[in-house]
Write a protein that holds these residues in place. Structure first.
Motif, PDB file in Angstrom:
ATOM      1  N   PRO A  69       0.792  -1.233   0.000  1.00 13.26           N
ATOM      2  CA  PRO A  69       0.000   0.000   0.000  1.00 13.26           C
ATOM      3  C   PRO A  69       0.822   1.279   0.000  1.00 13.26           C
ATOM      4  CG  PRO A  69      -0.087  -1.092   2.148  1.00 13.26           C
ATOM      5  CD  PRO A  69       0.566  -2.051   1.215  1.00 13.26           C
ATOM      6  N   ASP A  70       2.103   1.204   0.403  1.00 15.81           N
ATOM      7  CA  ASP A  70       2.937   2.406   0.393  1.00 15.81           C
ATOM      8  C   ASP A  70       3.754   2.558  -0.887  1.00 15.81           C
ATOM      9  OD1 ASP A  70       4.493   0.195   1.059  1.00 15.81           O
ATOM     10  OD2 ASP A  70       5.848   1.338   2.345  1.00 15.81           O
ATOM     11  N   ASN A  71       3.501   1.703  -1.895  1.00 14.58           N
ATOM     12  CA  ASN A  71       4.105   1.957  -3.203  1.00 14.58           C
ATOM     13  C   ASN A  71       3.628   3.308  -3.728  1.00 14.58           C
ATOM     14  OD1 ASN A  71       5.454  -0.463  -3.164  1.00 14.58           O
ATOM     15  ND2 ASN A  71       4.611  -1.205  -5.108  1.00 14.58           N
ATOM     16  N   ALA A  74       0.374   3.128  -5.874  1.00 16.83           N
ATOM     17  CA  ALA A  74      -0.646   2.161  -5.471  1.00 16.83           C
ATOM     18  C   ALA A  74      -2.011   2.835  -5.399  1.00 16.83           C
ATOM     19  CB  ALA A  74      -0.291   1.570  -4.110  1.00 16.83           C
ATOM     20  N   GLY A  75      -3.005   2.182  -6.001  1.00 20.55           N
ATOM     21  CA  GLY A  75      -4.375   2.673  -5.937  1.00 20.55           C
ATOM     22  C   GLY A  75      -4.698   3.826  -6.857  1.00 20.55           C
ATOM     23  N   GLY A  81       0.575  -0.055 -10.039  1.00 25.72           N
ATOM     24  CA  GLY A  81       0.937   0.080  -8.637  1.00 25.72           C
ATOM     25  C   GLY A  81       2.197  -0.657  -8.251  1.00 25.72           C
TER      26      GLY A  81
END
Length: 251
Positions: A69-71, A74-75, A81
């Motif tokens: 999620p901290d890429n 991401a999202g 992502g």
């Protein structure tokens, strides 16, 4: 085994190919720009493709992989992502400093310059607006403002295809501790590069004597941090160690 990820490449060259685990437990993958010359499809700067990138994925899950999620992307709709850093031509190769966790990469140049990069989260390393720290191509007069310059580069008067290694953290060669080992496949030479992160500059570099010109293809290290390299020779491929001068000279 399970196939984690597949990529379509438009040309035969620029594979990248390093697959390593970082100190955070995630898998990092170096991918070339897809090949040919000049990155004709602009893959290095295109955040909708995995080509010309360093990827970061989580393989500790039931699915083939997950996106941490901290890429940096991401999202974000339409963007890949998996991307950790971008703007790379043919990263060959990359490694983590086992003492600091810094991710080092050597990026093979095209016409004039070979480079060494410190890979950061979301970093844009310039290709194909830049080759090393220099403008490349007709569209390079208007590059993005967020480009990260290499910490080191050398011209094709010295070598023409960089092979990245690792920061030496072994014990057998004290004079190399903290130095980034790299070679040039065409020149057949090897060096150690010393970098001061506080001052953000290279403080020294020195050539590592080899018994002859050796086309180094890749590096590795054992559990103690002592380095090895692979090279092509007239007898095929071989694995070689790097030893203190006294041992090399037979003393």
């Amino acid at each position: 085994g399970t196939i984690l990820l597949t990529l379509d490449k438009p040309f035969w060259n620029h594979d990248g190919g390093t697959v390593i685990f970082g100190p955070d437990g995630y898998m990092y993958i170096a991918v070339g720009d897809g090949g040919k010359g000049g990155d004709p499809f602009g893959n290095g700067q295109n955040l909708r493709t995995l080509l010309g990138k360093v990827l970061r994925i989580d393989v500790d899950c039931r699915a083939p992989y997950a996106i941490p999620p901290d890429n940096p992307f991401a999202g974000r709709p339409g963007l890949r992502g998996e991307i950790w850093a971008y703007g790379l031509r043919n990263p060959w190769r990359m490694s983590f400093d086992r003492a600091t966790g810094t991710l080092w990469a050597a990026d093979v140049g095209q016409d004039l310059w070979e480079e060494v990069d410190l890979i950061q989260r979301g970093g844009n390393y310039g290709w194909n607006f830049r080759e090393g720290g220099h403008a490349f191509g007709t569209h390079s007069t208007r590059p993005p403002r967020n480009l990260i310059e290499p910490i080191w580069q050398y011209s094709h008067t010295l070598g023409k295809s960089i092979t990245g290694g690792m920061v030496y953290r072994g014990q057998k060669i004290p004079e190399l501790v903290g130095g980034y080992l790299y070679a040039d496949f065409v020149a057949g030479k090897m060096w150690a590069l010393f970098y001061d992160p506080a001052r953000r500059r290279v403080t020294a570099y020195r050539e590592i004597p080899l018994p002859r010109s050796i086309p180094v293809m890749s590096f590795g290290e054992n559990e103690a941090g002592e380095p090895y390299f692979t090279a092509a020779s007239g007898r095929g491929e071989g694995v070689f160690g790097i030893y203190p001068a006294a041992e090399r000279e037979g003393n």
